[in-house]
Scaffold this motif. Sequence first.
Motif, PDB file in Angstrom:
ATOM      1  N   LEU A   1      -6.743  -1.060   7.369  1.00 10.30           N
ATOM      2  CA  LEU A   1      -5.721  -2.013   7.973  1.00 10.30           C
ATOM      3  C   LEU A   1      -4.861  -1.130   8.578  1.00 10.30           C
ATOM      4  O   LEU A   1      -3.849  -1.700   9.546  1.00 10.30           O
ATOM      5  CB  LEU A   1      -5.174  -3.089   6.952  1.00 10.30           C
ATOM      6  CG  LEU A   1      -6.243  -4.225   6.431  1.00 10.30           C
ATOM      7  CD1 LEU A   1      -5.400  -4.952   5.296  1.00 10.30           C
ATOM      8  CD2 LEU A   1      -6.859  -4.730   7.570  1.00 10.30           C
TER       9      LEU A   1
ATOM     10  N   GLU B   1     -11.592  -8.738  -4.721  1.00  8.06           N
ATOM     11  CA  GLU B   1     -10.513  -8.498  -4.881  1.00  8.06           C
ATOM     12  C   GLU B   1      -9.921  -9.538  -6.025  1.00  8.06           C
ATOM     13  O   GLU B   1      -9.430  -9.205  -7.168  1.00  8.06           O
ATOM     14  CB  GLU B   1      -9.704  -8.552  -3.698  1.00  8.06           C
ATOM     15  CG  GLU B   1      -7.812  -7.858  -4.106  1.00  8.06           C
ATOM     16  CD  GLU B   1      -7.469  -7.912  -2.859  1.00  8.06           C
ATOM     17  OE1 GLU B   1      -7.114  -6.481  -2.472  1.00  8.06           O
ATOM     18  OE2 GLU B   1      -7.061  -8.794  -2.276  1.00  8.06           O
TER      19      GLU B   1
ATOM     20  N   MET C   1       0.945  -1.303   0.069  1.00  9.09           N
ATOM     21  CA  MET C   1      -0.181  -0.080   0.007  1.00  9.09           C
ATOM     22  C   MET C   1       0.961   1.251  -0.047  1.00  9.09           C
ATOM     23  O   MET C   1       1.854   1.357   0.774  1.00  9.09           O
ATOM     24  CB  MET C   1      -0.676   0.228   1.236  1.00  9.09           C
ATOM     25  CG  MET C   1      -1.685  -0.864   1.612  1.00  9.09           C
ATOM     26  SD  MET C   1      -2.403  -0.617   3.428  1.00  9.09           S
ATOM     27  CE  MET C   1      -3.134  -2.053   3.525  1.00  9.09           C
ATOM     28  N   GLY C   2       0.402   2.292  -0.555  1.00 10.83           N
ATOM     29  CA  GLY C   2       1.218   3.599  -0.763  1.00 10.83           C
ATOM     30  C   GLY C   2       2.585   3.655  -1.595  1.00 10.83           C
ATOM     31  O   GLY C   2       2.950   4.734  -1.788  1.00 10.83           O
TER      32      GLY C   2
ATOM     33  N   ARG D   1      -7.624   2.746   3.387  1.00 11.98           N
ATOM     34  CA  ARG D   1      -6.805   1.569   4.034  1.00 11.98           C
ATOM     35  C   ARG D   1      -6.966   1.404   5.533  1.00 11.98           C
ATOM     36  O   ARG D   1      -6.112   1.681   6.410  1.00 11.98           O
ATOM     37  CB  ARG D   1      -5.306   2.102   3.754  1.00 11.98           C
ATOM     38  CG  ARG D   1      -4.926   1.882   2.459  1.00 11.98           C
ATOM     39  CD  ARG D   1      -3.413   2.831   1.970  1.00 11.98           C
ATOM     40  NE  ARG D   1      -3.200   2.741   0.693  1.00 11.98           N
ATOM     41  CZ  ARG D   1      -2.738   3.795   0.015  1.00 11.98           C
ATOM     42  NH1 ARG D   1      -2.365   4.881   0.705  1.00 11.98           N
ATOM     43  NH2 ARG D   1      -2.573   3.658  -1.375  1.00 11.98           N
TER      44      ARG D   1
ATOM     45  N   MET E   1       3.488  -6.257   7.328  1.00 10.02           N
ATOM     46  CA  MET E   1       3.067  -6.549   6.024  1.00 10.02           C
ATOM     47  C   MET E   1       4.194  -6.795   5.104  1.00 10.02           C
ATOM     48  O   MET E   1       4.377  -7.503   4.244  1.00 10.02           O
ATOM     49  CB  MET E   1       2.309  -5.356   5.453  1.00 10.02           C
ATOM     50  CG  MET E   1       0.809  -5.330   5.804  1.00 10.02           C
ATOM     51  SD  MET E   1       0.036  -3.919   4.982  1.00 10.02           S
ATOM     52  CE  MET E   1      -1.563  -4.553   5.498  1.00 10.02           C
TER      53      MET E   1
ATOM     54  N   PHE F   1     -14.037  -8.694   1.375  1.00 14.63           N
ATOM     55  CA  PHE F   1     -13.324  -7.770   0.473  1.00 14.63           C
ATOM     56  C   PHE F   1     -12.338  -8.617  -0.537  1.00 14.63           C
ATOM     57  O   PHE F   1     -12.055  -8.493  -1.635  1.00 14.63           O
ATOM     58  CB  PHE F   1     -12.588  -6.574   1.222  1.00 14.63           C
ATOM     59  CG  PHE F   1     -11.610  -5.852   0.344  1.00 14.63           C
ATOM     60  CD1 PHE F   1     -12.032  -4.814  -0.413  1.00 14.63           C
ATOM     61  CD2 PHE F   1     -10.404  -6.036   0.253  1.00 14.63           C
ATOM     62  CE1 PHE F   1     -11.359  -3.908  -1.153  1.00 14.63           C
ATOM     63  CE2 PHE F   1      -9.533  -5.448  -0.295  1.00 14.63           C
ATOM     64  CZ  PHE F   1     -10.104  -4.265  -1.194  1.00 14.63           C
TER      65      PHE F   1
HETATM   66  C1  S3P Z   1      -4.760  -3.312   1.004  1.00  2.48           C
HETATM   67  C2  S3P Z   1      -4.435  -2.516   0.215  1.00  2.48           C
HETATM   68  C3  S3P Z   1      -5.475  -1.579  -0.191  1.00  2.48           C
HETATM   69  C4  S3P Z   1      -6.986  -1.864  -0.079  1.00  2.48           C
HETATM   70  C5  S3P Z   1      -6.999  -2.362   1.210  1.00  2.48           C
HETATM   71  C6  S3P Z   1      -6.057  -3.450   1.568  1.00  2.48           C
HETATM   72  C7  S3P Z   1      -3.779  -4.431   1.612  1.00  2.48           C
HETATM   73  O1  S3P Z   1      -5.114  -1.039  -1.621  1.00  2.48           O
HETATM   74  O2  S3P Z   1      -7.044  -2.734  -1.166  1.00  2.48           O
HETATM   75  O3  S3P Z   1      -6.978  -1.300   2.081  1.00  2.48           O
HETATM   76  O4  S3P Z   1      -4.250  -5.269   2.268  1.00  2.48           O
HETATM   77  O5  S3P Z   1      -2.486  -4.174   1.275  1.00  2.48           O
HETATM   78  P1  S3P Z   1      -3.787  -0.480  -2.140  1.00  2.48           P
HETATM   79  O6  S3P Z   1      -2.501  -1.221  -2.194  1.00  2.48           O
HETATM   80  O7  S3P Z   1      -4.043   0.254  -3.335  1.00  2.48           O
HETATM   81  O8  S3P Z   1      -3.721   0.807  -1.154  1.00  2.48           O
END
Ligand code: S3P
Length: 180
Positions: free
Chosen positions: A136, A74, A24-25, A134, A148, A70
């Motif tokens: 999490l 995905e 993420m990010g 996000r 992570m 979720f």
């Molecule tokens: C997640 C990443 C997020 C989003 C959710 C979970 C993850 O997407 O799907 O918050 O578990 O790494 P991005 O990678 O686009 O931030």
Amino acid sequence: MSRPDESGARRDDEPRHVVLVGLMGVGKSTVGRILAERLDRRLVDSDTVIEERTGRTVREIFSTDGEPAFRALERDVLLEALAAEEPLVIAAAGGVVLDADNRRALLDADARVIWLVVSHQTLLARETENGGHRPLLDDDPAGTLARMEREREPLYREVADALVSVDHRSVGEVVEAILR
Ligand code: S3P
């Protein structure tokens, strides 16, 4: 004897899709948008597609239906995108590699998988500014990101064809590095 046109041969062999993976990010959505423009392709951004399809935000889905629900959405979005005939740029959500079926699909797909890598410091600075979708990261973002990174690094490594560092690079420079 004339030699075959190497650039032409490379084009024929080129995988259909480009898939961006990473934590993420790291900038998958932003890099994906510019890369898609450069390649004149459609961008499939996993979280955006999920939000459009369900009419709910990622955060709402997590809090109402839970993380497994979720993850199922995905997975559907990833598998659908990988199966598309049209060559796509796919910005996969960060957690996509947690699922063994997704990893298998990424390995089997006609796709070049690029792992965008970022240093912990840069990531943390970005995350704390930008935690909207996000959930999490709501509690202990630094600790969660560190965990992570540890858990997912081998999974990103498993599916990636190439690794591109985003540290000290503009978005344009990252796109160039991907296209090189
Ligand atoms: C997640 C990443 C997020 C989003 C959710 C979970 C993850 O997407 O799907 O918050 O578990 O790494 P991005 O990678 O686009 O931030």
